[in-house]
Design a protein around this motif. Sequence first.
Motif, mmCIF file in Angstrom:
data_model
loop_
_atom_site.group_PDB
_atom_site.id
_atom_site.type_symbol
_atom_site.label_atom_id
_atom_site.label_comp_id
_atom_site.label_asym_id
_atom_site.label_seq_id
_atom_site.Cartn_x
_atom_site.Cartn_y
_atom_site.Cartn_z
ATOM 1 N N ALA A 47 -45.301 10.408 -5.168
ATOM 2 C CA ALA A 47 -44.666 10.300 -3.647
ATOM 3 C C ALA A 47 -44.175 11.703 -2.951
ATOM 4 O O ALA A 47 -42.954 11.807 -3.036
ATOM 5 N N HIS A 67 -39.115 -0.269 -3.852
ATOM 6 C CA HIS A 67 -39.597 -1.188 -2.035
ATOM 7 C C HIS A 67 -40.584 0.073 -1.864
ATOM 8 O O HIS A 67 -40.458 0.537 -0.594
ATOM 9 N N THR A 68 -41.345 0.503 -2.838
ATOM 10 C CA THR A 68 -41.621 1.815 -2.394
ATOM 11 C C THR A 68 -42.993 1.668 -1.652
ATOM 12 O O THR A 68 -43.787 2.226 -0.540
ATOM 13 N N GLU A 69 -43.421 0.536 -1.667
ATOM 14 C CA GLU A 69 -45.194 0.567 -0.441
ATOM 15 C C GLU A 69 -44.132 0.277 0.588
ATOM 16 O O GLU A 69 -45.096 1.275 1.888
ATOM 17 N N ASP A 70 -43.312 -0.558 0.541
ATOM 18 C CA ASP A 70 -43.178 -0.167 1.827
ATOM 19 C C ASP A 70 -42.730 1.281 3.261
ATOM 20 O O ASP A 70 -43.166 1.501 4.354
ATOM 21 N N LYS A 129 -43.480 3.945 1.639
ATOM 22 C CA LYS A 129 -45.187 4.551 2.230
ATOM 23 C C LYS A 129 -46.147 3.842 3.439
ATOM 24 O O LYS A 129 -46.366 4.830 4.280
ATOM 25 N N HIS A 130 -45.784 2.478 3.903
ATOM 26 C CA HIS A 130 -46.927 1.842 4.843
ATOM 27 C C HIS A 130 -46.033 2.165 5.685
ATOM 28 O O HIS A 130 -46.111 2.737 6.943
ATOM 29 N N ARG A 151 -42.263 -5.146 9.434
ATOM 30 C CA ARG A 151 -42.924 -6.172 9.215
ATOM 31 C C ARG A 151 -43.322 -7.607 9.315
ATOM 32 O O ARG A 151 -44.623 -7.327 9.954
#
Length: 422
Positions: free
Chosen positions: A207, A228-231, A233-234, A260
């Motif tokens: 990443a 909370h990797t995806e958070d 990145k998003h 969110r």
Amino acid sequence: MKPRTKFEQAVIAQSGHLRPLATAPRRWAFRNTINHYAYRLPKGRTTCMDCGHSWLMSEHFDQCTCPNCKAKLEVKETYERKCQQKSYLNVITTCGGYQILRMFLVIVEMRKGFKASPAFLEIGQYWVAPNGKTALVAIQRTMGWYLDCFAFGSPMEIRKDNNTYRHISDQYRYPKVKVIPALTRNGFDGNFHEIRPVSLFSLLLSAPQAETLMKEGNIDMLKYMAYHTEDVKHFWASYIIAKRHGYEIPNLSTWYDYLRMLERFGRDTRSPKLIAPDNLFEAHDEYVQKVNRQRERERREADRKKAMENEEKFKKLKGRFIGLVFTDNEIEIKTLDSIDEYYEEGKIQHICVGSSQYYLKAKSLVFSARIDGKIVATVEIDLETLDVIQCRAACNKESEYQERIVNAIASHRKEIKARMTA
């Protein structure tokens, strides 16, 4: 488990080239991962359980130093002659261009009069490729209540990762660390910042956001990203914009939860005005309330759609009363003629006439009392006695027109009875 991918096949091939555990980490593990005792008898004869040396200690102390091996020991007054201790040691090294974390079970047998004999059994290895992909090579874990329930005679093979191996990989870590050049390039300086080593390695190698956070020294965000990797990145663009505008995030978990919710309502998560509120917690609470209201609407709509499946049953129960209307020259009293009307009445009046499925009650009938088209009361009558059971204004309050409505229904009982026998 048989290696299936090229990566797993390469890992298994390289795994055979690893050397046995060196002397230095063995000594470090013995000194730092277990307790060291001096067993003292009541009359003062004391034995170092590390080297087996015995001497006379006239007074009892909680701590002492062995005169022979100079080890610092915890004094225990006991008649026991032996003990066994276990711990886990992790050694971080490299092989064939891969980053590796090797896990060892340390078993130390201590017996009075003998030098302690530590044994080291390799439990598993985490392999991390330069692109961040990971593989676990380990012995088989058996079913059992305890963490170290391993089939020690099983071969080192590709295994499915689980909490046991992850937990072991976060135990005692040999301080001398060897890493691949890609990790050094991406900002790793030997400090794990309380992040599990395998997670940190994989994150830094896969990443770019983690590399940026590491190099700019934003360790709190890096720790959050580890779980909370995806958070991260998003919403990376939102973070960059907030940072560019000098916004200090008071609480990362609250901020990402807030983002969110903004996205849920279709708001622009790249607007500095929205993503950098003056009071994050007030803005977060405001959107929590909005989400709760939306969920309640969605729940009611779902109930309504489910209720439509009961339309045939409703018509069978209430069909003979459909279209029944009477008035006292001002108040118009009419039946609710569909399930949809029950839910609409409940929504306007803030009552449960729809959600509690009054339309399926066989022995009651619901009317809506209105003046100039505006609802003034919702009325339920008993079909056996034709008496009014309840007459409610909005929010279940008592209606000011209750007496007039009761009298109007009483004067039109013949019409209701006629519908019942139709």
